[in-house]
Write a protein that holds these residues in place. Sequence first.
Motif, mmCIF file in Angstrom:
data_model
loop_
_atom_site.group_PDB
_atom_site.id
_atom_site.type_symbol
_atom_site.label_atom_id
_atom_site.label_comp_id
_atom_site.label_asym_id
_atom_site.label_seq_id
_atom_site.Cartn_x
_atom_site.Cartn_y
_atom_site.Cartn_z
ATOM 1 N N LEU A 5 9.405 -7.507 -3.253
ATOM 2 C CA LEU A 5 10.074 -6.241 -3.556
ATOM 3 C C LEU A 5 9.536 -5.119 -2.673
ATOM 4 O O LEU A 5 10.304 -4.325 -2.115
ATOM 5 C CB LEU A 5 9.872 -5.891 -5.044
ATOM 6 N N THR A 6 8.218 -5.078 -2.520
ATOM 7 C CA THR A 6 7.598 -4.052 -1.663
ATOM 8 C C THR A 6 8.083 -4.180 -0.226
ATOM 9 O O THR A 6 8.397 -3.189 0.436
ATOM 10 C CB THR A 6 6.065 -4.183 -1.710
ATOM 11 N N ASP A 7 8.162 -5.430 0.238
ATOM 12 C CA ASP A 7 8.629 -5.678 1.602
ATOM 13 C C ASP A 7 10.090 -5.265 1.756
ATOM 14 O O ASP A 7 10.484 -4.674 2.771
ATOM 15 C CB ASP A 7 8.458 -7.160 1.938
ATOM 16 N N GLY A 8 10.898 -5.570 0.761
ATOM 17 C CA GLY A 8 12.310 -5.178 0.809
ATOM 18 C C GLY A 8 12.487 -3.673 0.846
ATOM 19 O O GLY A 8 13.297 -3.147 1.624
ATOM 20 N N VAL A 142 -3.582 -4.314 11.125
ATOM 21 C CA VAL A 142 -3.190 -3.463 9.994
ATOM 22 C C VAL A 142 -2.906 -2.040 10.475
ATOM 23 O O VAL A 142 -1.913 -1.424 10.087
ATOM 24 C CB VAL A 142 -4.275 -3.473 8.901
ATOM 25 N N GLU A 143 -3.754 -1.528 11.345
ATOM 26 C CA GLU A 143 -3.601 -0.152 11.833
ATOM 27 C C GLU A 143 -2.387 0.011 12.743
ATOM 28 O O GLU A 143 -1.883 1.128 12.899
ATOM 29 C CB GLU A 143 -4.869 0.270 12.584
ATOM 30 N N ASP A 147 4.754 -4.800 10.151
ATOM 31 C CA ASP A 147 5.290 -4.940 8.796
ATOM 32 C C ASP A 147 5.172 -6.348 8.230
ATOM 33 O O ASP A 147 5.031 -6.521 7.028
ATOM 34 C CB ASP A 147 6.766 -4.521 8.781
ATOM 35 N N ARG A 148 5.271 -7.369 9.088
ATOM 36 C CA ARG A 148 5.198 -8.745 8.598
ATOM 37 C C ARG A 148 4.428 -9.596 9.596
ATOM 38 O O ARG A 148 4.668 -9.542 10.798
ATOM 39 C CB ARG A 148 6.593 -9.327 8.408
ATOM 40 N N SER A 189 -3.601 -0.537 2.648
ATOM 41 C CA SER A 189 -2.282 -0.653 3.270
ATOM 42 C C SER A 189 -1.453 -1.711 2.561
ATOM 43 O O SER A 189 -1.986 -2.711 2.076
ATOM 44 C CB SER A 189 -2.429 -1.024 4.750
ATOM 45 N N GLN A 190 -0.149 -1.500 2.493
ATOM 46 C CA GLN A 190 0.755 -2.493 1.931
ATOM 47 C C GLN A 190 1.336 -3.412 3.015
ATOM 48 O O GLN A 190 2.080 -4.343 2.706
ATOM 49 C CB GLN A 190 1.877 -1.804 1.156
ATOM 50 N N THR A 191 1.014 -3.110 4.243
ATOM 51 C CA THR A 191 1.498 -3.924 5.361
ATOM 52 C C THR A 191 0.314 -4.368 6.217
ATOM 53 O O THR A 191 -0.724 -3.706 6.232
ATOM 54 C CB THR A 191 2.494 -3.125 6.229
#
Length: 340
Positions: A5-8, A142-143, A147-148, A189-191
């Motif tokens: 969901l976060t990725d979407g 990360v920095e 995104d994936r 971070s979320q990514t």
Amino acid sequence: MASLLTDGLNFFSKATPGRLWNGAQVVGGYVLSKLTGKARHWGLPVALSFEPTTSCNLRCPECPSGLRSFTRPTGMLPDELFRKTIDEVASRLWYLIFYFQGEPYLHPNFLELVKYAADKGIYTATSTNAHYLNDHNARRTVESGLDRLIISLDGTTQEVYQQYRVGGKLDKVLEGTRNLIKWRRELKSQTPRVVFQFLVVRPNEHQLEEAKELARELGVDDVWFKTAQIYDYHNGSPLIPTIDYYSRYENQGDGTWNIKNRLLNHCWKMWHSCVITWDGLVVPCCFDKDAEYRLGDLKTQTFRQLWHGSKYRNFRAALLKGRDQIDMCRNCTEGTKVWG
């Protein structure tokens, strides 16, 4: 599920009026082309794949990089070629894959290029064998705003892993994964969303559940089971899995094998995306690994010129007329559900 969901939400946060309008143009052209059988195309790609390099540290048996079997040259993507192309398409481009052949982290400025695209609000992704995710590179990943991150696993023990990832070390993969998860947590971070990709072949098909468990232990967000493309499949291969669901091919009962899917005379990829090799050649998709179907050259053309040029128009028209007449398309599963 939460990470998905976060990725979407992250993906759709990249939407702009220009990208939405471009997407509508591309879909409209594709639908009309399918209905009429005549190639029409509007807009620019929704997605691009950029090849950082053809170099690789491993020797996987069904990979041209691993086999060192390219007829095209090996090299590194020039930074300026990348930036010039991204500047041209960024207002319309939604999704950028930093991968085609080779290991992206071998490019010395790879993460700087990721950041350049991420700073323009483009969703960025890459695929890696994770042997170069040392502590420093993991933090920089990360920095960078990636995104994936797709990590090739392909085995949960060294004995099985090395049967396909020839020359690889599973402990390096797991160490790199831990480094990445650690820095994502420490930097709050979320990514990137971290995915294990497991290429299902006969030597590893018994480890599917173990791969899921390993992902849970390490904090990896998801596991994708992918079917393997076999180049010389007609007489069978020791890599074709016995689990039919994860095989692109079916036994004809007489010692020969065929690809499962029917070759329908259309292909969404030809309308919404393309692949750019490290030296600026534009090819239709990821199945053209040796850049046989060259539809343009960014060293001598702008992207808009080639995307709407005669070579691309003729290729789309040929595909609508008879996809089975294009060699590259005969070993393709586009339009067929064979993924786990």
